[in-house]
Enzyme design. Structure first.
Site, mmCIF file in Angstrom:
data_model
loop_
_atom_site.group_PDB
_atom_site.id
_atom_site.type_symbol
_atom_site.label_atom_id
_atom_site.label_comp_id
_atom_site.label_asym_id
_atom_site.label_seq_id
_atom_site.Cartn_x
_atom_site.Cartn_y
_atom_site.Cartn_z
ATOM 1 N N GLU A 321 0.799 -1.224 0.000
ATOM 2 C CA GLU A 321 0.000 0.000 0.000
ATOM 3 C C GLU A 321 0.833 1.277 0.000
ATOM 4 O O GLU A 321 0.281 2.380 -0.051
ATOM 5 C CB GLU A 321 -0.919 0.009 1.236
ATOM 6 C CG GLU A 321 -1.978 -1.071 1.248
ATOM 7 C CD GLU A 321 -1.533 -2.379 1.882
ATOM 8 O OE1 GLU A 321 -2.396 -3.206 2.211
ATOM 9 O OE2 GLU A 321 -0.299 -2.575 2.038
ATOM 10 N N LYS A 430 -0.338 -12.333 23.607
ATOM 11 C CA LYS A 430 -0.821 -11.637 24.802
ATOM 12 C C LYS A 430 -0.905 -12.653 25.930
ATOM 13 O O LYS A 430 -1.825 -13.465 26.009
ATOM 14 C CB LYS A 430 -2.174 -10.976 24.561
ATOM 15 C CG LYS A 430 -2.539 -9.981 25.662
ATOM 16 C CD LYS A 430 -3.718 -9.104 25.290
ATOM 17 C CE LYS A 430 -3.897 -7.994 26.313
ATOM 18 N NZ LYS A 430 -5.017 -7.080 25.966
ATOM 19 N N TRP A 435 1.977 -7.962 26.493
ATOM 20 C CA TRP A 435 2.321 -8.248 25.100
ATOM 21 C C TRP A 435 3.733 -8.806 24.989
ATOM 22 O O TRP A 435 4.658 -8.333 25.656
ATOM 23 C CB TRP A 435 2.219 -6.984 24.252
ATOM 24 C CG TRP A 435 0.828 -6.451 24.079
ATOM 25 C CD1 TRP A 435 0.323 -5.287 24.580
ATOM 26 C CD2 TRP A 435 -0.240 -7.065 23.346
ATOM 27 N NE1 TRP A 435 -0.994 -5.143 24.212
ATOM 28 C CE2 TRP A 435 -1.362 -6.205 23.446
ATOM 29 C CE3 TRP A 435 -0.345 -8.241 22.613
ATOM 30 C CZ2 TRP A 435 -2.579 -6.496 22.848
ATOM 31 C CZ3 TRP A 435 -1.560 -8.538 22.019
ATOM 32 C CH2 TRP A 435 -2.660 -7.669 22.131
#
Length: 534
Positions: A321, A430, A435
């Site tokens: 992108e 997680k 995290w």
């Protein structure tokens, strides 16, 4: 100021006027070499543009390609947009069902395909219904197809005229890998490609004196803009064709005195193993830089190239992108005053945003500070960043209300603007509410002398919700135990980050562009009974 259109015809016109004697080299399927000049390339590209118009194509029509990296692919890459059409690269490593969907959704009218890839094309050509199929290379032309050389010869060069195409019109097209949901199309404008080519030349210092060999396929993320960058500055181009094994690439580097190359980490890891095995065999003294992208490279690999072989790797991050480059690390001036250790630390990060790309990161409570520790999803904007997907309104949520693109990458940003990717949002572990970065664990594991490759995934855990599992490929003849690998990681990570399980495999499954296919690993190991290697 003049309203000058930044477009691909302007890039070709510059090559036409200035670089006619520069060389373009391709390695053919039989391993022989094809050589010609930019003057030859420009002439054939003009004739191709005229011939495509003669097939009935109109401005904006898509011309699909299914080819390796070589001079005919370059002619199509540039010739289609110069003629007012759109180059749409198809990924030869995708499943035929994916290419059927991609070509149909794009509305491709023409397919240009290597004859050596015809067995792949037959698996989806009839399902798409291309109006014309053009076959490239030596050998018999398939029934119903047009021979590429005959098509180029039919184009009247005197009928060609450089067109002042609208810089905001479409020039090229590429689809995302579709790791979640269906692949999505990105349309690159002439303006985006022109700006990106100029920026890439600045970032990597590419000039007429360079010899560039892009290992990155021309179907992958706009070929990192190398075809347009090289044509803009007149760099010699060397294309490896289908020969991407380490020995073939090293032969090409040495023979053609390549100064800059680019590829994904798996390519460079193979090159490193070959150089380590026979360090005195290859003369790579001309090589000034190798660019790695596609996924984060292990720091140990960067250091091994530099310290053992005197070769510099520059690291780039980006996305389909984004044309695709978003950040660069190790570029001109970025390492002034750094110690050797700090240099490799920085080079393993994703670097700073390229000119005209802006970055920010968003956490659960809003934008996160640039402090090097606060994690958030990276958001970007700029003239080379897509503002939507091609005919995919269902994916509009990838853009924020104020127009920034949500990348899906979880990052920290340092006070100096350096981005460090912690993980893809879907790949983070997680554990107990905390995290864990799989990327950090993977890159550390690949620094162990016994480890060739490593991928880390999240697996369900009754107590902690998720825990990290490491999937490891050991080097040939090497051995390691779970305890040894865990001890190797322990000095660098909190105890709860360390993988509870290690699984040993001969090969890690990869996507069509060489990234670890973690969906397959999760399917294979999420519920498997662990077996400890002691």
């Amino acid at each position: 100021m003049m309203d000058y259109q930044l477009n691909v015809p302007a890039i070709l016109r510059r090559a036409d006027e200035l670089y006619g004697d520069r060389e373009i080299v391709s390695r053919l399927p039989d391993k022989s070499w094809h050589r010609y000049t930019y003057a030859d390339f420009v002439s054939r590209t003009k004739r191709l543009a005229v011939a495509l118009r003669g097939l009935g194509l109109s401005d904006g029509d898509r011309v699909a390609t299914l080819m390796w990296n070589h001079h005919e692919h370059l002619e199509t890459y540039v010739g289609a947009p110069v003629g007012g059409f759109v180059t749409h690269t198809l990924n030869l490593r995708l499943h035929p069902d994916d290419n059927t969907y991609i070509a149909s959704h794009a509305g491709d009218r023409v397919l240009v395909v290597d004859k050596v890839l015809w067995p792949l094309a037959t698996q989806f050509v009839d399902r798409v219904g291309f109006e014309h199929v053009i076959a490239v290379g030596a050998g018999d032309t398939p029934d119903g197809a047009i021979d590429y050389e005959e098509l180029v010869a039919s184009g009247d060069e005197s009928a060609f005229a450089y067109r002042d195409l609208d810089e905001r019109s479409a020039a090229a097209m590429c689809f995302t890998s579709g790791t979640t949901g269906l692949p999505k199309g990105v349309l690159y404008s002439h303006r985006a490609l022109a700006l990106h080519a100029l920026t890439a030349a600045y970032l990597m210092g590419v000039n007429e004196g360079d010899t560039i060999l892009p290992v990155v396929p021309m179907f992958h993320a706009n070929a990192w803009c190398f075809p347009f960058t090289c044509c803009l500055v007149g760099a010699k181009q060397v294309f490896p064709g289908p020969h991407l094994d380490p020995e073939s690439l090293l032969e090409a580097f040495e023979q053609e005195k390549v100064t800059l190359s680019a590829g994904v980490p798996t390519i460079w890891m193979g090159i490193l193993q070959a150089l380590d095995a026979t360090p005195d065999r290859w003369d790579l003294s001309a090589m000034r830089s190798m660019t790695v992208g596609g996924s984060a490279p292990p720091r140990a690999m960067l250091e091994a190239f530099g310290e053992r072989h005197g070769l510099k790797i520059v690291h780039g991050w980006g996305m389909t992108e984004m044309c695709p480059i978003g950040t660069m690390s190790g570029g001109p001036g970025q390492e002034l005053g750094l110690s050797t250790e700090a240099m490799y630390d920085k080079r393993a990060q994703q670097g700073t945003a390229i000119p005209f790309v802006e970055i920010r990161a968003r956490g659960a409570d809003g934008l996160v500070p640039w402090d090097g520790t606060s994690m958030g999803e990276l958001e970007v904007r700029g003239p080379s960043v897509s503002s939507s997907y091609f005919e995919a309104p269902e994916a509009a949520d990838r853009w924020t209300d104020d127009g920034w693109f949500r990348t899906g990458d979880i990052v920290t940003i340092g006070a100096d603007g350096y981005v460090e990717i912690q993980d893809r949002s879907k790949d983070l572990v997680k554990s107990g509410g905390e995290w864990i970065s799989t990327v950090a664990l993977e890159n550390a594991l690949m620094g162990h002398p016994a480890v060739a490759e490593a991928a880390v995934i999240a697996v369900p855990d009754d107590k902690w919700s998720e825990r990290p599992l490491a999937v490891v490929v050991l080097r040939e003849g090497a051995a390691a135990t779970d305890g040894e690998l865990r001890d190797f990681l322990a000095p660098s990570f909190a105890k709860f980050w360390l993988p509870d399980r290690f699984e040993y495999v001969d090969e890690i499954p990869k996507t069509a562009v060489g990234k670890f296919r973690k969906t397959a690993l999760r399917e294979q190991f999420a519920s498997a009974t662990p077996v400890e290697n002691v």
